[in-house]
Design a protein around this motif. Structure first.
Motif, PDB file in Angstrom:
ATOM      1  N   ALA A 149       0.871  -1.183   0.000  1.00 29.50           N
ATOM      2  CA  ALA A 149       0.000   0.000   0.000  1.00 29.50           C
ATOM      3  C   ALA A 149       0.901   1.224   0.000  1.00 29.50           C
ATOM      4  O   ALA A 149       2.025   1.179   0.508  1.00 29.50           O
ATOM      5  N   ILE A 150       0.397   2.306  -0.584  1.00 33.15           N
ATOM      6  CA  ILE A 150       1.152   3.561  -0.579  1.00 33.15           C
ATOM      7  C   ILE A 150       0.274   4.697  -0.033  1.00 33.15           C
ATOM      8  O   ILE A 150      -0.136   5.597  -0.760  1.00 33.15           O
ATOM      9  N   PRO A 151       0.006   4.645   1.278  1.00 30.16           N
ATOM     10  CA  PRO A 151      -0.734   5.757   1.869  1.00 30.16           C
ATOM     11  C   PRO A 151       0.072   7.038   1.701  1.00 30.16           C
ATOM     12  O   PRO A 151       1.302   7.008   1.755  1.00 30.16           O
ATOM     13  N   GLN A 157       5.461  13.755  -7.714  1.00 29.00           N
ATOM     14  CA  GLN A 157       6.662  13.075  -8.219  1.00 29.00           C
ATOM     15  C   GLN A 157       6.948  11.811  -7.417  1.00 29.00           C
ATOM     16  O   GLN A 157       7.221  10.754  -7.988  1.00 29.00           O
ATOM     17  N   LEU A 158       6.892  11.906  -6.085  1.00 29.81           N
ATOM     18  CA  LEU A 158       7.151  10.733  -5.244  1.00 29.81           C
ATOM     19  C   LEU A 158       6.079   9.661  -5.452  1.00 29.81           C
ATOM     20  O   LEU A 158       6.400   8.477  -5.582  1.00 29.81           O
ATOM     21  N   LEU A 159       4.832  10.075  -5.502  1.00 29.31           N
ATOM     22  CA  LEU A 159       3.751   9.115  -5.698  1.00 29.31           C
ATOM     23  C   LEU A 159       3.910   8.382  -7.025  1.00 29.31           C
ATOM     24  O   LEU A 159       3.785   7.157  -7.090  1.00 29.31           O
ATOM     25  N   VAL A 194       6.904   5.895  -6.766  1.00 33.36           N
ATOM     26  CA  VAL A 194       6.604   4.714  -5.954  1.00 33.36           C
ATOM     27  C   VAL A 194       5.643   3.796  -6.718  1.00 33.36           C
ATOM     28  O   VAL A 194       5.825   2.571  -6.724  1.00 33.36           O
ATOM     29  N   ALA A 195       4.649   4.353  -7.371  1.00 32.28           N
ATOM     30  CA  ALA A 195       3.716   3.524  -8.139  1.00 32.28           C
ATOM     31  C   ALA A 195       4.452   2.746  -9.225  1.00 32.28           C
ATOM     32  O   ALA A 195       4.198   1.550  -9.424  1.00 32.28           O
ATOM     33  N   VAL A 196       5.388   3.392  -9.902  1.00 29.91           N
ATOM     34  CA  VAL A 196       6.157   2.716 -10.954  1.00 29.91           C
ATOM     35  C   VAL A 196       7.035   1.621 -10.349  1.00 29.91           C
ATOM     36  O   VAL A 196       7.092   0.503 -10.867  1.00 29.91           O
ATOM     37  N   ALA A 237       9.394  16.791   3.035  1.00 36.18           N
ATOM     38  CA  ALA A 237       8.969  15.606   2.301  1.00 36.18           C
ATOM     39  C   ALA A 237       9.812  14.407   2.708  1.00 36.18           C
ATOM     40  O   ALA A 237      11.019  14.528   2.920  1.00 36.18           O
ATOM     41  N   GLY A 238       9.156  13.276   2.811  1.00 37.89           N
ATOM     42  CA  GLY A 238       9.870  12.054   3.130  1.00 37.89           C
ATOM     43  C   GLY A 238       8.953  10.856   3.048  1.00 37.89           C
ATOM     44  O   GLY A 238       7.761  10.973   2.751  1.00 37.89           O
ATOM     45  N   MET A 239       9.539   9.711   3.315  1.00 36.32           N
ATOM     46  CA  MET A 239       8.797   8.463   3.244  1.00 36.32           C
ATOM     47  C   MET A 239       9.144   7.586   4.429  1.00 36.32           C
ATOM     48  O   MET A 239      10.236   7.695   4.996  1.00 36.32           O
TER      49      MET A 239
END
Length: 152
Positions: free
Chosen positions: A62-64, A114-116, A119-121, A74-76
């Motif tokens: 999942a990518i909440p 950009q981050l989303l 991550v999806a890719v 910004a971060g993850m």
């Protein structure tokens, strides 16, 4: 190499009984690692986004993601769970790994997107998914995610 996911942002052996528990955990962890100042505001941003549509993907991921003024940079955060969490997803597989994206509200149209997208890719890459799920080494997960972000 990108440093969106330093090793200190990887949390293994987590436990959560629901999507809501995961989103609360991410709010708390965002403050713990210094990405945000208000865990409740971050949690609310995650839940508002989840209400728009599920962030469950495929293969147990999942990518909440959240945008909020309470997020200072910004971060993850990557969290792996010992038990699968029932989360609406494209393949109905319980989620065992959440890659959360947090960005300041002012970066909603730039850094966040950009981050989303990145991550999806990277989650479309079966080798990446398999590698992340196969290891319980925070340093390796950090390396895998940051390398995958750089490849985009």
């Amino acid at each position: 190499m990108s440093e969106y996911v330093p090793v200190e942002h990887v949390f293994l052996g987590q436990s959560a009984g629901s999507v809501d528990d995961v989103l609360r955990l991410m709010g708390a962890l965002s403050v713990k690692v210094g990405l945000a100042t208000d865990e409740e505001a971050v949690y609310e941003a995650f839940t508002a986004r989840e209400a728009e549509g599920t962030t469950g993907m495929t293969g147990g991921f999942a990518i909440p993601h959240a945008k909020s003024d309470a997020i200072s940079k910004a971060g993850m955060i990557v969290a792996k769970f010992d038990e699968g969490i029932e989360w609406a997803s494209m393949d109905n597989v319980p989620v065992t790994c959440a890659i959360a994206i947090m960005t300041p509200a002012s970066e909603a149209g730039t850094t966040h997107l950009q981050l989303l997208s990145r991550v999806a890719v990277m989650l479309m890459n079966e080798d990446f998914r398999t590698s992340v799920l196969a290891t319980n080494d925070a340093e390796e997960i950090s390396h895998l995610v940051n390398n995958a972000l750089d490849e985009q």
